[in-house]
Design an enzyme around this catalytic site. Sequence first.
Site, short mmCIF file in Angstrom:
data_model
loop_
_atom_site.label_atom_id
_atom_site.label_comp_id
_atom_site.label_asym_id
_atom_site.label_seq_id
_atom_site.Cartn_x
_atom_site.Cartn_y
_atom_site.Cartn_z
N SER A 1 0.88 -1.20 0.04
CA SER A 1 0.13 -0.01 0.10
C SER A 1 0.98 1.19 0.09
O SER A 1 1.72 1.43 0.73
CB SER A 1 -0.96 0.15 1.35
N HIS B 1 -2.26 7.10 -4.97
CA HIS B 1 -2.23 6.08 -3.98
C HIS B 1 -2.22 4.85 -4.84
O HIS B 1 -3.04 4.79 -5.91
CB HIS B 1 -3.56 6.24 -3.34
N ASN C 1 -2.68 0.16 -4.12
CA ASN C 1 -2.68 -0.93 -3.26
C ASN C 1 -2.99 -2.10 -3.99
O ASN C 1 -3.92 -2.18 -4.87
CB ASN C 1 -3.81 -0.40 -2.19
N VAL C 2 -2.34 -3.20 -3.65
CA VAL C 2 -2.36 -4.48 -4.16
C VAL C 2 -2.62 -5.30 -2.86
O VAL C 2 -1.90 -5.17 -2.01
CB VAL C 2 -1.56 -4.90 -5.15
N ARG C 3 -3.47 -6.35 -2.82
CA ARG C 3 -3.46 -7.20 -1.58
C ARG C 3 -4.29 -8.62 -1.59
O ARG C 3 -4.82 -8.76 -2.74
CB ARG C 3 -4.23 -6.42 -0.41
N HIS D 1 -5.78 7.09 -16.81
CA HIS D 1 -6.89 6.19 -17.48
C HIS D 1 -6.64 5.53 -18.39
O HIS D 1 -7.15 4.06 -18.49
CB HIS D 1 -8.34 6.94 -17.71
N HIS E 1 -19.52 12.99 3.61
CA HIS E 1 -19.96 14.06 4.43
C HIS E 1 -19.66 15.36 3.76
O HIS E 1 -20.10 16.59 4.28
CB HIS E 1 -19.14 13.94 5.62
N GLY F 1 -2.66 -3.47 14.12
CA GLY F 1 -1.53 -3.58 13.13
C GLY F 1 -0.60 -2.49 13.68
O GLY F 1 -1.01 -1.82 14.93
N ARG F 2 0.37 -2.21 13.15
CA ARG F 2 1.43 -1.29 13.37
C ARG F 2 1.06 0.13 13.16
O ARG F 2 1.01 0.49 12.04
CB ARG F 2 2.88 -1.53 12.86
#
Length: 319
Positions: A109, A123, A125-127, A162, A192, A276-277
Amino acid sequence: MSDSRNTESQLGVMGQGHVDIDAVKAYFLKLQDEICSALEQHDTSATFMTDEWERQPLGGGRSRVIENGSVFEKGGVNFSHVGGEKLPPSATAARPELAGRSFQAMGVSLVIHPKNPLVPTSHANVRFFMAEKPGEEPVWWFGGGFDLTPYYGFDEDCIHWHTTAKGAVNSFGAGYYTKFKEWCDDYFYLAHRDEHRGVGGLFFDDFNELGFDQSFELVKAVGQAYIDAYVPIVNKRKGLEYTEQQREFQLYRRGRYVEFNLVYDRGTLFGLQSKGRTESILMSLPPLVSWKYNWSPEDNTREAELYTKYLKPQNWVEM
């Protein structure tokens, strides 16, 4: 989320079979190296520091942070591999059938905050996630994506971003870009504020419909595409002159990033709920931010254009 995005939640059937978790971990560590190396080439005064850590009862990670560079004011690229005997609430809210299972979660991440307000924040992220129960097949899925958050919009940057995203995933099946692009627009939305975070990109979760091998290949394609999408934009914009007013607007808009990460981001919530940390979980926050009371940009300014054009989901490439 629409019904089409929830079909993957039938994970007890779809997310079973051959799983090579060691191969996933090896790739994620390699990707972290490649991203840090690619970004360091564009900053002449700072490099990524490495902080390795362990977590009980299972796991650890390798956090890499760059600070006070000539290009990158703050950036974090984090690898983590953690586990536990019980899934946290953020992971079972939409999947109550998985409650009580042990789990392993790993991923890369990152968030990059450039100093120049004409360079967008990015940003990615791969998980990979696996939930296990004695006597049953493991339930697994992949997730990930990347999104772009400009402060001052450039059409050509959005189109390049894109176009690269579409090329990465549509080779696995026509329609994946459209599905993941719309999912990204829906996810990176601050309810919000009634604002989208940026110009979007890709977002997917609970993904296993191609089987393990091809789902893993799609995640690899997304990881490489982030580098291909972001580095050319950084290189093109990093030398542009900017004003103090533009810098102040950047700091104001960074506040939206903080709000999203702390209120809505599933990864942040999962990390905190799974104990987590904290230092690694919150490394994505920018070093300098400002909030102004009831502020809005003047009409017909580039700041106003961000709201009226670039924060409105649109089709930057043919769907």
